[in-house]
Design a protein around this motif. Sequence first.
Motif, short mmCIF file in Angstrom:
data_model
loop_
_atom_site.label_atom_id
_atom_site.label_comp_id
_atom_site.label_asym_id
_atom_site.label_seq_id
_atom_site.Cartn_x
_atom_site.Cartn_y
_atom_site.Cartn_z
N ASP A 7 -7.13 10.75 -1.21
CA ASP A 7 -5.73 10.43 -0.98
C ASP A 7 -4.90 11.46 -1.73
OD1 ASP A 7 -3.48 9.15 -0.08
OD2 ASP A 7 -4.01 7.20 -0.89
N VAL A 8 -3.65 11.57 -1.36
CA VAL A 8 -2.82 12.62 -1.92
C VAL A 8 -2.21 12.27 -3.26
CG1 VAL A 8 -2.29 13.62 0.31
CG2 VAL A 8 -0.81 11.85 -0.60
N SER A 9 -2.39 11.02 -3.71
CA SER A 9 -1.69 10.66 -4.94
C SER A 9 -2.19 9.36 -5.54
CB SER A 9 -0.20 10.51 -4.64
OG SER A 9 0.02 9.42 -3.78
N ALA A 10 -1.70 9.11 -6.74
CA ALA A 10 -1.76 7.77 -7.31
C ALA A 10 -0.60 7.02 -6.65
CB ALA A 10 -1.56 7.83 -8.81
N ALA A 11 -0.74 5.73 -6.47
CA ALA A 11 0.31 5.00 -5.76
C ALA A 11 0.44 3.59 -6.30
CB ALA A 11 0.00 4.96 -4.27
N GLY A 12 1.61 3.03 -6.13
CA GLY A 12 1.83 1.65 -6.54
C GLY A 12 3.17 1.16 -6.06
N HIS A 13 3.37 -0.14 -6.15
CA HIS A 13 4.64 -0.73 -5.74
C HIS A 13 5.59 -0.80 -6.93
CE1 HIS A 13 2.03 -1.98 -2.42
NE2 HIS A 13 3.14 -1.87 -1.72
N ASP A 18 12.30 -1.39 -12.36
CA ASP A 18 11.83 -0.01 -12.39
C ASP A 18 12.41 0.77 -11.22
OD1 ASP A 18 10.26 -0.51 -14.60
OD2 ASP A 18 8.36 -0.55 -13.51
N ASP A 19 12.28 2.07 -11.28
CA ASP A 19 12.60 2.91 -10.13
C ASP A 19 11.34 3.67 -9.74
OD1 ASP A 19 12.35 5.08 -11.92
OD2 ASP A 19 14.51 5.31 -12.16
N SER A 20 11.44 4.53 -8.74
CA SER A 20 10.22 5.19 -8.27
C SER A 20 9.62 6.12 -9.31
CB SER A 20 10.47 5.93 -6.95
OG SER A 20 11.20 7.11 -7.15
N LEU A 21 10.45 6.74 -10.13
CA LEU A 21 9.94 7.63 -11.17
C LEU A 21 9.17 6.84 -12.24
CD1 LEU A 21 9.66 10.47 -12.32
CD2 LEU A 21 11.89 10.16 -13.41
N THR A 23 7.67 4.08 -11.79
CA THR A 23 6.44 3.64 -11.13
C THR A 23 5.43 4.78 -11.04
OG1 THR A 23 7.67 1.98 -9.89
CG2 THR A 23 5.49 2.60 -9.03
N ALA A 24 5.90 5.97 -10.67
CA ALA A 24 5.00 7.12 -10.58
C ALA A 24 4.35 7.41 -11.93
CB ALA A 24 5.77 8.35 -10.08
N LEU A 25 5.13 7.41 -12.98
CA LEU A 25 4.59 7.68 -14.32
C LEU A 25 3.55 6.63 -14.70
CD1 LEU A 25 7.92 8.64 -16.11
CD2 LEU A 25 6.05 10.20 -15.54
N ARG A 26 3.85 5.35 -14.44
CA ARG A 26 2.93 4.25 -14.78
C ARG A 26 1.63 4.35 -13.97
NH1 ARG A 26 5.63 0.10 -12.93
NH2 ARG A 26 4.37 -0.09 -11.06
N GLU A 27 1.75 4.57 -12.67
CA GLU A 27 0.56 4.61 -11.81
C GLU A 27 -0.32 5.83 -12.10
OE1 GLU A 27 -0.61 2.27 -9.86
OE2 GLU A 27 1.11 0.95 -10.17
N ILE A 28 0.29 6.95 -12.42
CA ILE A 28 -0.49 8.14 -12.78
C ILE A 28 -1.31 7.87 -14.03
CG2 ILE A 28 -0.29 10.52 -13.64
CD1 ILE A 28 2.14 10.77 -11.67
#
Length: 123
Positions: A7-13, A18-21, A23-28
């Motif tokens: 897959d191209v990334s880590a992902a999450g809802h 939170d905002d998307s940033l 979430t991105a930091l947490r999921e990574i």
Amino acid sequence: TNPGKLDVSAAGHIEVGDDSLDTALREIEEELGLHVLTKDLDLIFTAVSDAKGFTEKHGEFICRELQDVYVIDYAKLNSPEEQKIVVADGEVDEAMWIDIDQLKQDLESANEDYVFRERTYVD
């Protein structure tokens, strides 16, 4: 959801508050064990996703979402320790760094090793 596929990334809802940033930091960190900072991520686009499917765990589903896609510039990470990926049990089988040009080529050619992605991920 797609065992044995890249897959191209880590992902999450996104969680409430939170905002998307965030979430991105947490999921990574959760999925890849990388502690990255806001400055390490670049938002490259937002994709619209509309998918139907079936999983053993969830049964039939319809998933409509906006996906903010960020990239990490490997060269921005300061040390080999920051660059070391440590996958979480039950989240990811394996992870690796890949050159963005190679990723684009693989997605453009619909390489079957990857989870299918709409043209938005390439264009």
